[in-house]
Structure formats: C-alpha cells, structure tokens
Design a protein around this motif. Structure first.
Motif, PDB file in Angstrom:
ATOM      1  N   THR A  36     -47.773  13.089 -28.907  1.00 57.23           N
ATOM      2  CA  THR A  36     -48.724  13.107 -27.801  1.00 57.23           C
ATOM      3  C   THR A  36     -49.373  11.738 -27.619  1.00 57.23           C
ATOM      4  O   THR A  36     -49.547  11.259 -26.496  1.00 57.23           O
ATOM      5  N   ALA A  37     -49.705  11.106 -28.738  1.00 57.11           N
ATOM      6  CA  ALA A  37     -50.468   9.863 -28.668  1.00 57.11           C
ATOM      7  C   ALA A  37     -49.615   8.665 -28.273  1.00 57.11           C
ATOM      8  O   ALA A  37     -50.060   7.791 -27.528  1.00 57.11           O
ATOM      9  N   ILE A  38     -48.378   8.591 -28.777  1.00 57.49           N
ATOM     10  CA  ILE A  38     -47.592   7.385 -28.527  1.00 57.49           C
ATOM     11  C   ILE A  38     -46.304   7.659 -27.757  1.00 57.49           C
ATOM     12  O   ILE A  38     -45.538   6.735 -27.485  1.00 57.49           O
ATOM     13  N   GLY A  39     -46.074   8.927 -27.361  1.00 62.02           N
ATOM     14  CA  GLY A  39     -44.841   9.250 -26.630  1.00 62.02           C
ATOM     15  C   GLY A  39     -44.736   8.512 -25.304  1.00 62.02           C
ATOM     16  O   GLY A  39     -43.670   7.996 -24.955  1.00 62.02           O
ATOM     17  N   ASP A  45     -41.841   1.530 -23.319  1.00 63.44           N
ATOM     18  CA  ASP A  45     -41.222   0.382 -23.978  1.00 63.44           C
ATOM     19  C   ASP A  45     -39.701   0.502 -23.984  1.00 63.44           C
ATOM     20  O   ASP A  45     -38.987  -0.495 -23.776  1.00 63.44           O
ATOM     21  N   LEU A  46     -39.186   1.730 -24.198  1.00 62.20           N
ATOM     22  CA  LEU A  46     -37.730   1.915 -24.180  1.00 62.20           C
ATOM     23  C   LEU A  46     -37.161   1.602 -22.801  1.00 62.20           C
ATOM     24  O   LEU A  46     -36.163   0.893 -22.675  1.00 62.20           O
ATOM     25  N   LEU A  47     -37.798   2.127 -21.759  1.00 60.27           N
ATOM     26  CA  LEU A  47     -37.247   1.951 -20.412  1.00 60.27           C
ATOM     27  C   LEU A  47     -37.352   0.500 -19.951  1.00 60.27           C
ATOM     28  O   LEU A  47     -36.468  -0.005 -19.260  1.00 60.27           O
ATOM     29  N   LEU A  48     -38.423  -0.178 -20.356  1.00 63.19           N
ATOM     30  CA  LEU A  48     -38.562  -1.584 -19.969  1.00 63.19           C
ATOM     31  C   LEU A  48     -37.816  -2.516 -20.926  1.00 63.19           C
ATOM     32  O   LEU A  48     -37.789  -3.725 -20.719  1.00 63.19           O
ATOM     33  N   GLY A  49     -37.218  -1.926 -22.002  1.00 63.46           N
ATOM     34  CA  GLY A  49     -36.505  -2.773 -22.958  1.00 63.46           C
ATOM     35  C   GLY A  49     -37.419  -3.692 -23.749  1.00 63.46           C
ATOM     36  O   GLY A  49     -37.036  -4.791 -24.112  1.00 63.46           O
ATOM     37  N   ARG A  50     -38.653  -3.230 -24.037  1.00 61.65           N
ATOM     38  CA  ARG A  50     -39.597  -4.039 -24.810  1.00 61.65           C
ATOM     39  C   ARG A  50     -39.446  -3.723 -26.287  1.00 61.65           C
ATOM     40  O   ARG A  50     -39.773  -2.643 -26.734  1.00 61.65           O
ATOM     41  N   HIS A  51     -38.964  -4.670 -27.059  1.00 57.47           N
ATOM     42  CA  HIS A  51     -38.833  -4.474 -28.502  1.00 57.47           C
ATOM     43  C   HIS A  51     -39.530  -5.609 -29.205  1.00 57.47           C
ATOM     44  O   HIS A  51     -39.499  -6.725 -28.723  1.00 57.47           O
ATOM     45  N   PRO A  52     -40.120  -5.392 -30.396  1.00 61.52           N
ATOM     46  CA  PRO A  52     -40.272  -4.075 -31.009  1.00 61.52           C
ATOM     47  C   PRO A  52     -41.274  -3.197 -30.257  1.00 61.52           C
ATOM     48  O   PRO A  52     -42.260  -3.718 -29.714  1.00 61.52           O
ATOM     49  N   ILE A  53     -40.979  -1.886 -30.235  1.00 66.04           N
ATOM     50  CA  ILE A  53     -41.879  -0.874 -29.700  1.00 66.04           C
ATOM     51  C   ILE A  53     -43.288  -1.105 -30.256  1.00 66.04           C
ATOM     52  O   ILE A  53     -43.428  -1.507 -31.396  1.00 66.04           O
ATOM     53  N   PHE A  54     -44.300  -0.842 -29.439  1.00 66.22           N
ATOM     54  CA  PHE A  54     -45.666  -1.252 -29.814  1.00 66.22           C
ATOM     55  C   PHE A  54     -46.133  -0.730 -31.167  1.00 66.22           C
ATOM     56  O   PHE A  54     -46.811  -1.433 -31.905  1.00 66.22           O
ATOM     57  N   TRP A  55     -45.779   0.478 -31.535  1.00 66.65           N
ATOM     58  CA  TRP A  55     -46.287   1.026 -32.806  1.00 66.65           C
ATOM     59  C   TRP A  55     -45.425   0.597 -33.993  1.00 66.65           C
ATOM     60  O   TRP A  55     -45.788   0.849 -35.145  1.00 66.65           O
ATOM     61  N   THR A  98     -48.773  -1.327 -36.974  1.00 65.65           N
ATOM     62  CA  THR A  98     -48.855   0.029 -37.544  1.00 65.65           C
ATOM     63  C   THR A  98     -50.268   0.596 -37.495  1.00 65.65           C
ATOM     64  O   THR A  98     -50.479   1.728 -37.903  1.00 65.65           O
ATOM     65  N   ARG A  99     -51.207  -0.178 -36.998  1.00 62.07           N
ATOM     66  CA  ARG A  99     -52.555   0.344 -36.818  1.00 62.07           C
ATOM     67  C   ARG A  99     -52.536   1.657 -36.020  1.00 62.07           C
ATOM     68  O   ARG A  99     -53.274   2.592 -36.317  1.00 62.07           O
ATOM     69  N   TYR A 100     -51.640   1.713 -35.032  1.00 66.98           N
ATOM     70  CA  TYR A 100     -51.571   2.919 -34.185  1.00 66.98           C
ATOM     71  C   TYR A 100     -51.270   4.159 -35.026  1.00 66.98           C
ATOM     72  O   TYR A 100     -51.908   5.193 -34.871  1.00 66.98           O
ATOM     73  N   LEU A 101     -50.279   4.033 -35.904  1.00 71.77           N
ATOM     74  CA  LEU A 101     -49.908   5.196 -36.718  1.00 71.77           C
ATOM     75  C   LEU A 101     -51.022   5.555 -37.687  1.00 71.77           C
ATOM     76  O   LEU A 101     -51.275   6.731 -37.965  1.00 71.77           O
ATOM     77  N   GLN A 102     -51.700   4.540 -38.198  1.00 73.03           N
ATOM     78  CA  GLN A 102     -52.810   4.823 -39.115  1.00 73.03           C
ATOM     79  C   GLN A 102     -53.922   5.577 -38.399  1.00 73.03           C
ATOM     80  O   GLN A 102     -54.511   6.516 -38.954  1.00 73.03           O
ATOM     81  N   LEU A 125     -35.470   1.158 -32.847  1.00 70.71           N
ATOM     82  CA  LEU A 125     -35.437  -0.155 -33.505  1.00 70.71           C
ATOM     83  C   LEU A 125     -34.727  -1.194 -32.637  1.00 70.71           C
ATOM     84  O   LEU A 125     -34.653  -2.371 -33.021  1.00 70.71           O
ATOM     85  N   GLY A 126     -34.193  -0.784 -31.469  1.00 68.40           N
ATOM     86  CA  GLY A 126     -33.503  -1.740 -30.612  1.00 68.40           C
ATOM     87  C   GLY A 126     -32.200  -2.244 -31.206  1.00 68.40           C
ATOM     88  O   GLY A 126     -31.817  -3.394 -30.994  1.00 68.40           O
ATOM     89  N   ARG A 127     -31.501  -1.404 -31.969  1.00 71.25           N
ATOM     90  CA  ARG A 127     -30.225  -1.785 -32.584  1.00 71.25           C
ATOM     91  C   ARG A 127     -29.077  -1.422 -31.640  1.00 71.25           C
ATOM     92  O   ARG A 127     -28.791  -0.254 -31.426  1.00 71.25           O
ATOM     93  N   HIS A 128     -28.415  -2.406 -31.113  1.00 68.61           N
ATOM     94  CA  HIS A 128     -27.268  -2.155 -30.231  1.00 68.61           C
ATOM     95  C   HIS A 128     -26.093  -2.948 -30.744  1.00 68.61           C
ATOM     96  O   HIS A 128     -26.271  -4.047 -31.247  1.00 68.61           O
ATOM     97  N   PRO A 129     -24.850  -2.452 -30.581  1.00 69.59           N
ATOM     98  CA  PRO A 129     -24.520  -1.113 -30.098  1.00 69.59           C
ATOM     99  C   PRO A 129     -24.945  -0.012 -31.074  1.00 69.59           C
ATOM    100  O   PRO A 129     -24.880  -0.216 -32.298  1.00 69.59           O
ATOM    101  N   ILE A 130     -25.375   1.101 -30.509  1.00 72.22           N
ATOM    102  CA  ILE A 130     -25.670   2.311 -31.266  1.00 72.22           C
ATOM    103  C   ILE A 130     -24.516   2.607 -32.231  1.00 72.22           C
ATOM    104  O   ILE A 130     -23.372   2.364 -31.882  1.00 72.22           O
TER     105      ILE A 130
END
Lengths: 201, 201, 201
Positions: free
Chosen positions: A38-41, A47-57, A61-65, B50-55
């Motif tokens: 719910t919080a980071i979905g 981030d996945l759709l925009l191709g932003r890596h690494p994903i913010f969390w 890791t503050r987010y997960l904490q 993790l942005g690892r391609h190719p899957i």
C-alpha cells in the motif's frame, strides 16, 4: 522538507494497509506485506514504468524502515485503542495529495507530456491502494465508488494549469496539494461519488 | 551445480502450479500459464525491481522448456496416479529454500543493504505463489496462514548473520537453505502458523 | 499503416474494457482505468519484460488519447443503442491478431528465440484482458475456457514456420494474422474450447 513529508505519506499509507489487512484477517507477515504494498506500490509502479532505477525504496531503505515501524506501532496500538478513524482519513487524504503531486513532479522533471504527468501522479497516489485491494481479493476501491483517483486527477490538473497561467511552481504545488486533500475529504464527508456505469449482463 | 538446482526448483514450482490450476479447473493453456507464473514469477519480479535485463528466462530459455516439460508430465501423471502429496511438499520446501537464498545472493552481489537482501530473497521465493493465487482468484496463501514467507525471512537472516559472524559463504548458504526448508516443513507437519491480526469491520 | 492498425487495435480493446467495466458496475474513472489497462496492459508488460524504455504509450501519447476518446464514445453510445455484440467480437478478434503478431515482431527484431517470440506475442495480445479480469475480480477468461491465448500461439507459430520455410515476412504476417482471427472467431462461433484439467480437492 519534501523528503520528510514523503516519509510521513509512506507511514500513513502503511497504517491504512495494516488496518485493511486486519479487516481481512491476515497473519503478521501478511500485515507487513500489505502495509508495504500500500505504501510503496504506487511509487514502485511509477519507477518501473518510467524506467527509473534503482527504485526509490531500494536506493533509500529509510522507506522500508518507516513501514516496518509504522506497522508494528499500528498492530500494538489497535490492541489497546480503537482504530483512529477520523485522524486516519485526514492522514490518508494528505498522503494521497502528497504522493500525487510529487509523482506528477517526477514526470514533469522528465519533460513528459501533461497527460502522462497527470497519469503518473494519479498512479503514484492511487496504485498502492489498488494492489492492496487486489491482494485482499476485493474489487479495487479506486474503480468502484469513492472520489479518490479523481481527486488526484483534479488536483494535478489544477497544479499544471496554474503553472501554465504563470503561477510559480511552489505556490501551484500548495494549491494542487490542498485541492486534492479537499476533494478527497469533501468526497468522504459529503458522500460524493462519480456516476457509475452499469450494463446488464 | 547451482544452475541444476535452479532448474529443479523451477520444475517443482511448475508442478505445484499445475496442481493449483487443476484444482481451479482451468483449461490446458491456463495450466501452462499458472505453471509458468508460479515457477518464474518471483524471479521475474526480482529482475524487474532490480533493473536486471535481460530477465533470466529471456536470456536462457532452458527455464521455459523445463516448465513446459514439467507441466506436460504432471498432467499426464495425475491421469493415472494420485497427486504426489508428500513428495511435492518436500520438493516445494526445497524449491522455496533454494530460490530464497539464490535470490538473496543476487541482491548481495549488487551490494544492496541487508534489509533489501532479505526482501529480494523472500520475494524471489514467494512471489510466484502470490501471483498464482491472485490469478486463480484466491487470497494469497502467503498472506493468510502458513509458515512460508516467514521461513524465507528466517533462513536468509540466518545466512546473513552467519557470514557477519565470520562463517564462509558456502557453509552459510547450506545452513540458511536447510533452515528455510526445515521451517517450511516443520510448519506444515506441526501445523505452525503466525498469529493472525483481525479487526472487526 | 501498421501504426494505424495499432491505434485501431487499442480502440477496440478499450471498447471491450468499457463494456466489461459496465458489467461490473464501476464508476466513470474505473471505466477509464479498465479501458486503458485492457488496451495497453499487454504491450506495457511486454515493454517492461524486454526492458524497452520509454514504454510505448509514454513515448507516444496518441494511444492514451485514443483510449480516452473510445471510452467516452462507448459510454455515450450504449446510452442509446444496445452494445454492438457481433461487431465487437469481430473487432476484438482483429485486435488480438494484430497485437499478437506485432508483439511477436518486436521480440523477433530483438533476435530472441522462437519460444520467447511466441510468448511475447501472446502476452502482448492477451495480458490486457488478464489484467482487466483480475481488477474486476474474476478468474481470467484466458485461463478458463475460450480459444484466446491459444489462437495467438497458433497464429504466431504459423507465422514463424512460414518464414522458416522461405516465405516472405509480409505474406507470413498476413497469414498469421488471418489465422489468429479465424481461430478466435471460429472458437466463439463454433463454441470450441481447450480441454480443461480438473483435480479434486
């Protein structure tokens, strides 16, 4: 300042996930999973759709904490006190408003078109709740009633229009943010809803 | 050696997907889809995040071939024999243990923080089953009872702690692996479960 | 030409999403979300798994505009007229055929193996419908009866085999396309289905 607000938004959404998991009677790991989803979905999908890596969390890791701490605190809290209804609604509306506008700003910074900016912001704010509902096997709230995604769409559009009319970005941010929160809270308190579209069979 | 174990894990998870599809009464293509989603869903989510391609299964189609062969063999097998209950549970526990630890090692190799390492490994081991359950329209098993994800979390944490205490990586791998399998099997045989969290309303 | 067909496929799938949303009684935003997910879900999953960025509908917002226009037109149309049953089935079969073959060609252009080409094409054609069904809380149609994904698999395989036998790519495209549409329409009209696989328990 924005970072702090962001962590608060994550905490609020994690609390709402914990309460949804409690209503579905999940086990403690399920509670954590739903809180995190719910919080980071929404931000993860963005981030996945925009191709932003690494994903913010993954980067921070503050987010997960914060999610972990919020979930534990919520489970303990509701053992002794009733769930914080009004306070949570208020917090949820602020979280939605914040995620929607900051998500929109990320797409704006990538110079994407206004349509994509609105979509990205709405997704950042609302997709976590959709995933929460799919995992607990309900038709997503987003799709079937409340003013939720539509509040985000309205506020982000306002934010973009105000800038187009020459307003400074920061002021437009505050007004768009307030607009989303007001639409969401007004929707709940006034029992507003979008018209539904129903076809026979 | 690890590669062989990996393919065995994929085969085992494909078999468990076929059996779940059979209980839901899907058609033969549905059986294949659920087998594939169960077997490679966790690793796919890991690679995307993790942005690892190719899957992994795009880079090496051996995985899909193993799924196809396992699914066909299972459909034929259960025509003539009862589903292999105990053997499958054992195999599933080994598959979970293997995927969880190897998934964790991938995050470890990318020098991510311990929290992300635990999360990545758990996701690699357990997310395929979550997708299987969402697609067959059930509340995911992960969220609602068994010792499953928690076995992965426990074993990966042990694996990291043992290395932190100076143990060699390979020995820590075996112990973490055995820990996950033992927790999972103990959970089934002893009917262990995490406490559930239930809210009215 | 292909681009135009692509937009028509998106429009058709958006219409079918609107009708599914109407049967589930969603609100107007839910209708838009389901229309978009049905129309671009398959291509989005394809782009994510192949690591193609920017995602096709982020690079070219024409797709989203077509979805928006189709959804509005459909909602207005079914106020006054009965849903266009036969016309829609025909259009859906053409959309599936088109998305499946063009999706396969994208994987082919990336020089991926035939198995991945078939899988990519099938996913591009069919995954949008799976997402639509998951979000409206039904067991996906793909998994439980109709000739849908299997039509895509059959037609793409034919397309690859014909090229392997020396046929030109363009002619193979038309034949594969026609094969998928024919299998899908034949399946509906003749009430064909794959055998189901059913286990007790």
């Amino acid at each position: 300042m924005l970072y702090l607000l962001d962590l608060i938004g994550v905490a609020v959404f994690a609390v709402s996930g914990v309460l949804a998991a409690g209503r579905a009677g999940l086990d403690l790991l399920g509670v954590l999973v739903i809180a995190a989803v719910t919080a980071i979905g929404g931000g993860t999908l963005r981030d996945l759709l925009l191709g932003r890596h690494p994903i913010f969390w993954i980067r921070d890791t503050r987010y997960l904490q914060v999610i972990l701490a919020s979930a534990v605190a919520t489970v303990l809290y509701v053992r002794f006190f009733p769930p914080p209804g009004i306070a949570l609604l208020l917090a949820d509306a602020l979280g939605l408003a914040l995620f929607a506008i900051t998500g929109a700003q990320i797409a704006e910074a990538a110079r994407l078109s206004p349509l994509i900016v609105v979509l990205t912001g709405t997704m950042t704010g609302a997709a976590g709740g959709v995933l929460r509902d799919v995992l607990t096997n309900r038709v997503p709230l987003l799709l079937s009633g409340d003013i939720y995604g539509s509040a985000a769409i309205g506020g982000i559009t306002l934010y973009l229009l105000l800038q187009r009319c020459g307003m400074g970005r920061r002021l437009a941010f505050y007004i768009g943010f307030a607009g989303i929160a007001a639409l969401r809270l007004g929707g709940i308190l006034g029992d507003w809803s979008l018209p539904t579209f129903r076809l026979a069979g």
